[in-house]
Design a protein around this motif. Structure first.
Motif, mmCIF file in Angstrom:
data_model
loop_
_atom_site.group_PDB
_atom_site.id
_atom_site.type_symbol
_atom_site.label_atom_id
_atom_site.label_comp_id
_atom_site.label_asym_id
_atom_site.label_seq_id
_atom_site.Cartn_x
_atom_site.Cartn_y
_atom_site.Cartn_z
ATOM 1 N N UNK A 43 -1.331 9.391 6.566
ATOM 2 C CA UNK A 43 -1.947 9.814 5.310
ATOM 3 C C UNK A 43 -0.923 10.250 4.280
ATOM 4 N N UNK A 44 0.226 10.721 4.722
ATOM 5 C CA UNK A 44 1.237 11.164 3.768
ATOM 6 C C UNK A 44 2.156 10.069 3.303
ATOM 7 N N UNK A 45 1.972 8.828 3.823
ATOM 8 C CA UNK A 45 2.903 7.751 3.503
ATOM 9 C C UNK A 45 2.378 6.811 2.439
ATOM 10 N N UNK A 46 1.219 7.135 1.850
ATOM 11 C CA UNK A 46 0.603 6.234 0.898
ATOM 12 C C UNK A 46 0.484 6.885 -0.466
ATOM 13 N N UNK A 47 0.892 6.208 -1.487
ATOM 14 C CA UNK A 47 0.764 6.703 -2.840
ATOM 15 C C UNK A 47 -0.601 6.346 -3.404
ATOM 16 N N UNK A 48 -1.108 7.151 -4.360
ATOM 17 C CA UNK A 48 -2.390 6.820 -4.968
ATOM 18 C C UNK A 48 -2.319 5.462 -5.648
ATOM 19 N N UNK A 49 -3.390 4.694 -5.514
ATOM 20 C CA UNK A 49 -3.403 3.356 -6.104
ATOM 21 C C UNK A 49 -4.547 3.164 -7.079
ATOM 22 N N UNK B 33 0.834 -1.201 0.000
ATOM 23 C CA UNK B 33 0.000 0.000 0.000
ATOM 24 C C UNK B 33 0.869 1.251 0.000
ATOM 25 N N UNK B 34 1.959 1.229 0.783
ATOM 26 C CA UNK B 34 2.858 2.379 0.839
ATOM 27 C C UNK B 34 3.533 2.609 -0.512
ATOM 28 N N UNK B 35 4.003 1.534 -1.120
ATOM 29 C CA UNK B 35 4.665 1.646 -2.427
ATOM 30 C C UNK B 35 3.673 2.071 -3.505
ATOM 31 N N UNK B 36 2.463 1.556 -3.414
ATOM 32 C CA UNK B 36 1.442 1.845 -4.411
ATOM 33 C C UNK B 36 1.037 0.585 -5.157
ATOM 34 N N UNK B 37 -0.238 0.253 -5.097
ATOM 35 C CA UNK B 37 -0.723 -0.955 -5.746
ATOM 36 C C UNK B 37 -1.080 -0.660 -7.195
ATOM 37 N N UNK B 38 -0.538 -1.457 -8.081
ATOM 38 C CA UNK B 38 -0.909 -1.402 -9.495
ATOM 39 C C UNK B 38 -0.921 -2.819 -10.025
ATOM 40 N N UNK B 39 -1.615 -3.031 -11.130
ATOM 41 C CA UNK B 39 -1.699 -4.390 -11.656
ATOM 42 C C UNK B 39 -0.326 -4.923 -12.059
ATOM 43 N N UNK B 40 0.484 -4.093 -12.693
ATOM 44 C CA UNK B 40 1.814 -4.553 -13.122
ATOM 45 C C UNK B 40 2.624 -5.023 -11.921
ATOM 46 N N UNK B 41 2.599 -4.259 -10.852
ATOM 47 C CA UNK B 41 3.335 -4.654 -9.656
ATOM 48 C C UNK B 41 2.745 -5.910 -9.029
#
Length: 383
Positions: free
Chosen positions: A364-370, A167-175
Motif C-alpha cells: 500500500x505504501x508503494x503506489x502513488x495516487x493516480x 502503477x508504482x510510478x503513478x498513472x497519468x495521461x501525460x505519462x
C-alpha cells in the motif's frame, strides 16, 4: 463511420442497464477466441488429423489460417481492459485482481489438459513440467507448454509487469501518451541493436498492440483530442510494422502456407478498428447480457481447446472433418462453462479478497495516487 463525441464530453454515456458494460467488447473477445479455435482445429499442422483439413477443404483452410490474428485482437483488448483495471487502483489491488482472474481457471485447465494428454498416451512431458506450468512462468525456465496457447499468457504477464511498474510510478495521461509511443519504439530499437533481454522484457513484437489498446481507453475515459488520436495512429503504424509481419510469419511456420503482407496489415488494422467501433460508436449501447456470458467463457475456452480438441478430433475424424471439429469445439466450450461456473465464479472472488488483504500491508505504501477512474462504471470481462 466512427462517432466522435465532442472533446467536452470526457466520458461517454453508458447504458442504464448492466451499468456501462461494453457487452460487445465481451462478444469481440469471444469471437477472437473462436477464430483461434478454428485456426487450431482446421489450419495448424497437427498429427491429430490423418488427412489435414488443408487437403480436405482448401477453401476453409485458406480462411481459418487467419485465425492467428485473433491473438492480436486479444492483445489490443487487453491493453484497453488492463489499463481500465489499473487506473486509480493501488498496486496490491491491481496484483490481486490479475492473479485472482488468471490463476484459478488456469490451474484447473493445466491439470485437466495434462490428464487428457496422459489418458491419450502422450509422453512428451513430465510431472515436473506440469508443476512448472502451474506457475505460468514455464517459458522462463525453458519448460514446454502443456498447451501451446500458453505462450500468449507469458506475453500478457510481461505486459502486466510493465503495468505494475506504471502503477508504482503513478498513472497519468501525460505519462500514458509518452509511454504508448515510446514503448514500441524503444522495444524495436532494442531488438534491432541485439539487446535481446530488453526487447524480450518489452515484448517488442506486440508492444504496439497493447499500447494502442491503452490509448483507446484513454480516449474513452478523457475524450477525443488530436494528441490522443495521434498516439493511437502512431501505435497502429508501429503495429503494422512489427505485429503484422510477426503474425504472418507465425502463420507460415505453423501451417506451411503464407499470407499476403497486405492481408496481414489489413487484419491488424481491423483489430484496432473493431475495438474502437464497439467502444466509441452507438454499438457501445448494445447491452445483451448473453454477450457478457460469452465473454466470461472466453478465457477457459482459450485455455482448454487446443490439446483437448485435438484429442477429440483424433478419435472422431472418421465422422468427417467438419463434425469432428465441431464436436471438439462443443466439448471445449462445455468444459469452459464448467470451469467458469464451478471454479472461476466461486474461487476467483475468494482468492482476490484474501490476496488484497494479504498484500495491502506490504504494497500500500508503494503506489502513488493516480487520480479517479471510470473503471468501476466501464465494466467488461477482464482478459
Amino acid at each position: 463511420m466512427v462517432e466522435l463525441s465532442p472533446p467536452a464530453l470526457a466520458r461517454p454515456r453508458v447504458p442504464e442497464r448492466n451499468a456501462g458494460r461494453f457487452a460487445l467488447l465481451d462478444g469481440l473477445r469471444f469471437a477472437a477466441a473462436l477464430t483461434v479455435v478454428a485456426f487450431h482445429f482446421t489450419a495448424r499442422k497437427t498429427d491429430a488429423w490423418a488427412t489435414p483439413v488443408s487437403e480436405q477443404s482448401p477453401a476453409v483452410f485458406d480462411l481459418t489460417k487467419y485465425g492467428v490474428f485473433g491473438v492480436d485482437l486479444f492483445f489490443v483488448i487487453s491493453g484497453f481492459v488492463i489499463l481500465m483495471t489499473a487506473w486509480g487502483r493501488p498496486l496490491h489491488q491491481f496484483v490481486s485482481s490479475r492473479v485472482s482472474r488468471l490463476y484459478p481457471a488456469y490451474w484447473v485447465c493445466v491439470l485437466l489438459t495434462a490428464g487428457v494428454l496422459v489418458f491419450n498416451g502422450a509422453h512428451w512431458f513430465t510431472t515436473s513440467d506440469v508443476l512448472i506450468n502451474l506457475t505460468m512462468a514455464q517459458e522462463a525456465f525453458n519448460v514446454p507448454h502443456i498447451d501451446g496457447v500458453y505462450w500468449t499468457l507469458w506475453v500478457e504477464m510481461r505486459f502486466y509487469a510493465l503495468m505494475a511498474v506504471f502503477v508504482i510510478v503513478g498513472i497519468s495521461e501525460r505519462r500514458l501518451i509518452a509511454f504508448s509511443v515510446l514503448w514500441p519504439v524503444v522495444a524495436a530499437i532494442a531488438e534491432k541493436t541485439h539487446l535481446d533481454f530488453v526487447a524480450y522484457v518489452l515484448v517488442w513484437q506486440h508492444a504496439a498492440l497493447f499500447a494502442g489498446g491503452m490509448m483507446l481507453f484513454v480516449i474513452i475515459r478523457n475524450g477525443h483530442e488530436f494528441v490522443r488520436w495521434l498516439a493511437v495512429g502512431t501505435d497502429l503504424l508501429l503495429a503494422l510494422a512489427t505485429s503484422a509481419p510477426e503474425a504472418a510469419q507465425r502463420i507460415l511456420g505453423t501451417t506451411g502456407s503464407g499470407v499476403p503482407s497486405l492481408a496481414a496489415i489489413g487484419c491488424v488494422l481491423l483489430c484496432f478498428v473493431a475495438v474502437a467501433l464497439v467502444t466509441m460508436t452507438p454499438l457501445r449501447r448494445v447491452n445483451w447480457k448473453w454477450l457478457s456470458v460469452l465473454g466470461a467463457l472466453t478465457y477457459p475456452l482459450y485455455l482448454l481447446h487446443e490439446q483437448i480438441g485435438w484429442a477429440v478430433i483424433e478419435h472422431t475424424q472418421q465422422l468427417g472433418w467438419f463434425p469432428a471439429a465441431l464436436l471438439a469445439a462443443a466439448i471445449a466450450l462445455g468444459l469452459a462453462a464448467a470451469v467458469h461456473f464451478l471454479v472461476e465464479r466461486p474461487g476467483g472472488p475468494v482468492l482476490r479478497r484474501r490476496l488484497t488483504a494479504g498484500l495491502a500491508p506490504a504494497m500500500s505504501g508503494s503506489t502513488r495516487p493516480t487520480g479517479t477512474t471510470t473503471a468501476e462504471n466501464l465494466k467488461v470481462s477482464q482478459s
